[in-house]
Design a protein around this motif. Sequence first.
Motif, PDB file in Angstrom:
ATOM      1  N   UNK A 102      86.006  77.343  -4.179  1.00  0.00           N
ATOM      2  CA  UNK A 102      84.562  77.515  -4.043  1.00  0.00           C
ATOM      3  C   UNK A 102      84.218  78.927  -3.585  1.00  0.00           C
ATOM      4  N   UNK A 103      85.003  79.448  -2.651  1.00  0.00           N
ATOM      5  CA  UNK A 103      84.750  80.817  -2.169  1.00  0.00           C
ATOM      6  C   UNK A 103      84.945  81.823  -3.294  1.00  0.00           C
ATOM      7  N   UNK A 104      86.020  81.663  -4.053  1.00  0.00           N
ATOM      8  CA  UNK A 104      86.300  82.593  -5.159  1.00  0.00           C
ATOM      9  C   UNK A 104      85.175  82.565  -6.178  1.00  0.00           C
ATOM     10  N   UNK A 105      84.704  81.351  -6.501  1.00  0.00           N
ATOM     11  CA  UNK A 105      83.663  81.222  -7.521  1.00  0.00           C
ATOM     12  C   UNK A 105      82.376  81.930  -7.121  1.00  0.00           C
ATOM     13  N   UNK A 139      74.649  82.539   0.936  1.00  0.00           N
ATOM     14  CA  UNK A 139      74.888  81.412   0.034  1.00  0.00           C
ATOM     15  C   UNK A 139      76.346  81.325  -0.413  1.00  0.00           C
ATOM     16  N   UNK A 140      77.141  82.300  -0.036  1.00  0.00           N
ATOM     17  CA  UNK A 140      78.554  82.290  -0.401  1.00  0.00           C
ATOM     18  C   UNK A 140      79.321  81.405   0.568  1.00  0.00           C
ATOM     19  N   UNK A 141      80.111  80.454   0.079  1.00  0.00           N
ATOM     20  CA  UNK A 141      80.903  79.605   0.984  1.00  0.00           C
ATOM     21  C   UNK A 141      81.807  80.446   1.869  1.00  0.00           C
ATOM     22  N   UNK A 142      82.138  79.912   3.017  1.00  0.00           N
ATOM     23  CA  UNK A 142      82.965  80.633   3.972  1.00  0.00           C
ATOM     24  C   UNK A 142      84.366  80.857   3.421  1.00  0.00           C
ATOM     25  N   UNK A 169      90.781  88.162  -2.626  1.00  0.00           N
ATOM     26  CA  UNK A 169      90.483  88.208  -4.063  1.00  0.00           C
ATOM     27  C   UNK A 169      91.489  89.081  -4.799  1.00  0.00           C
ATOM     28  N   UNK A 170      91.789  90.233  -4.236  1.00  0.00           N
ATOM     29  CA  UNK A 170      92.758  91.137  -4.866  1.00  0.00           C
ATOM     30  C   UNK A 170      94.157  90.510  -4.856  1.00  0.00           C
ATOM     31  N   UNK A 171      94.495  89.819  -3.771  1.00  0.00           N
ATOM     32  CA  UNK A 171      95.794  89.160  -3.688  1.00  0.00           C
ATOM     33  C   UNK A 171      95.942  88.116  -4.793  1.00  0.00           C
ATOM     34  N   UNK A 172      94.928  87.292  -4.938  1.00  0.00           N
ATOM     35  CA  UNK A 172      94.983  86.230  -5.947  1.00  0.00           C
ATOM     36  C   UNK A 172      95.067  86.828  -7.352  1.00  0.00           C
ATOM     37  N   UNK A 173      94.279  87.855  -7.607  1.00  0.00           N
ATOM     38  CA  UNK A 173      94.321  88.498  -8.939  1.00  0.00           C
ATOM     39  C   UNK A 173      95.708  89.061  -9.234  1.00  0.00           C
TER      40      UNK A 173
END
Length: 448
Positions: free
Chosen positions: A194-197, A207-210, A220-224
């Motif tokens: 949910x946070x990534x989305x 409005x961005x989830x925690x 985000x960079x780690x996941x990418x």
Amino acid sequence: MEPTLRLSKPGRNIQQSQETIYSFLLEVVKKWPPEEVLLEFKRLFIYHVDSVSSDAIQSLYEIVFSNNEEEFRNTLKRSCYILINNWDASRNYKPIQELVKAFSDTTLNRYTSSPTLKRLRQWVDNFVKGKDFEELKLFASRYEDHERGPWSSRYTSYLLVPQYIDLSNPIEQREAARALSKQLKDRFKFDLAMYIARAQTSAPAKQTPKNPTVLGDEVLRLIKAIVARRGPFSYTNLANIFMNQIKNLTYGEFKQSLRQYLIFSVENREFVESLQAKLSERLDTLYESHENDIITNALILRTCNRVIEYLTTENQSEPSQLFILLLSQASPVTLVIVLLKIILICKHARTHLESCIAHLIKYYQDYPEEECTWVVNFLEVFNVTFAIHAENVQYNLIKMEVDGLQPAPMFDPDKYRIFSQLRNEPPFELFPEIIDPEQLLPMDDQTL
């Protein structure tokens, strides 16, 4: 007023007394409101006064009269988990917190002239000061504010693992630990997705989830970077190639191949040299009596478990020298990927890995977070990496800009967005990883 003590019924043993208590609690927890069940539990173990069931209170005193503190502790522990399991199944979470708080009741510190009550209260006090109560508190920790609580509470899903793999624990405790660990992992995977989305959209920050990690936007960079490993060089594909290549190899040949597999594509030379040298020292002498045997699943599992210990904690208490050395030489991502590679070739080693992670957390949990940020970073990267490679979530990268005909020389995470997709999850099994193929090996190696 002191409770009236009765004499034991002739012919009764401790096990019969325990079963009477368990049956009573199991009956009432299925029929009564939680607050009434909690009151009965307190009457038995905290207040020590007559409960609705005279058999239950009598059975408790028979256990006390036996002067067997270990059996009393086992009775108290299993009684707690009977209640926890049933409340959790019916989504009554608040009584679980209240159950843990019950052991802070001032009644336990009141003066009593009764030697039996003194013994009983001392045993309860010993229970509260021991390991069993620390494990019990994990079931209430899910409701705590982790920002204000201890940093280790963020990793409760791992701290629960040693409870459900310990065959000496009552089945109710193992079931409860397994179920809660799975719930917490699923919650983390959902919160991360949910946070990534939302973090990649132009939605207002409020409005961005925690962010469920403490890595900030770096997550985000780690996941990418992790998801970018696709095609023939993805970690999953490399694991499949490795497993096909080792078929019909001898155990000695397998160990040689395993070393090469673990360091394949690792760019940090210092890390590679240390891992090669230290692993060679251990693997060369590991299970030498099977050196010329054809590799089996049992040998693969046992070897992967040993390598996991070399990389994390060998004595299930302190971090291994190799763990400290490797983290000092490279980013935690490098070590986490090596651990991931092990699990991709032997999924049944994952529970043992998570148990080792739990022991590392316990070792460092008394340190302030700012004094062990390198360990916390490792745990965060581990959490995220294994969430990405979860069986029921798939992450994909989509390039948002089309460059010219020339391919980019390096991967640029800022030009990609991540998308996650939930898959149909396989049916839940209580202890899917707790198998014992190690028993397939000769008895002379059982202690290795």
